[in-house]
Scaffold this active site. Structure first.
Site: not given
Length: 217
Positions: A28, A52-53, A60, A81-82, A84, A107, A142
């Site tokens: 995150h 993710n996050a 660059r 999961d295809g 995310h 998640d 999620g």
């Protein structure tokens, strides 16, 4: 285990946490590639749900994604999961990571293992739509992924044999959190937690602490 944003935390604090035995992951975060490398030197040992996050890989600025894949000491978790992460993105990351450095995470949210198709998170309705959890705005919220599905997907997406995919859900996570002497392996002195699967890789029986909790006894 704690997840933090390296650009928001002093390196001295990361060192304090690591020295105290806390497993520190980066996630995150809007950190740069260089900030991640400095954080690794200070004690960051992993990255939370790759892609993710976090800042993406760019020509660059390799970002957090580039740092996570490049690292020879810090692992990364990945949601196979295809949704995310595209299957090719999973393949690219796993095949370019040191063996043991890619860890499966789900998640997973409350709909997994339940007949419920929605729940509330922070006052917002999160709903399963075509097998994917989304909020009202249509953003991912999620996952609706089980670990057995993650194992099957990882084997397919990354071209792995199923034994290696299983290690990504057992051996490698236990190593990542410093619990290899208690979890993740079938050996004397480890926790007696087992999952039996059939040739179709469907769950047949589950044991927890030596007691069968699912399937015929």
């Amino acid at each position: 285990l704690v997840t933090l944003a390296p650009e928001k935390v002093d390196l001295s604090r990361i060192r304090e946490l690591a020295d105290a035995g806390v497993v520190v992951f980066a996630g995150h975060t809007a950190a740069t590639f260089d900030q991640c490398k400095s954080a690794e030197d200070a004690g960051v040992s992993g990255y939370t749900h790759l892609y993710n996050a976090m800042t993406p890989f760019g020509s660059r600025e390799p970002g957090v994604v580039g740092a996570a894949i490049d690292s020879t000491t810090a692992c990364f978790g990945i949601i196979a999961d295809g949704h995310h992460a595209h299957p090719f993105s999973v393949q690219l990351a796993v095949q370019n990571k040191y063996r043991g450095g890619a860890v499966l995470v789900t998640d997973a949210m409350p709909t997994v293992g339940s007949d419920d198709l929605y729940f509330e998170l922070g006052g917002e309705r999160i709903e399963v739509l075509d097998g994917v959890l989304r909020n009202k705005a249509g953003s991912l919220a999620g996952s609706h992924l089980t670990m057995i599905e993650a194992i099957r997907n990882a084997a397919e997406f990354a071209g792995l044999d199923w034994e290696e995919a299983v290690r990504m859900a057992t051996v490698y996570p236990s190593d990542a959190i410093g619990r290899s002497t208690q979890l993740g392996r079938i050996a004397q002195g480890r926790s007696a937690d087992f999952v039996e699967v059939n040739q179709e890789f469907e769950i047949v029986r589950v044991w927890r602490r030596g007691q069968c909790v699912f399937g015929p006894t």
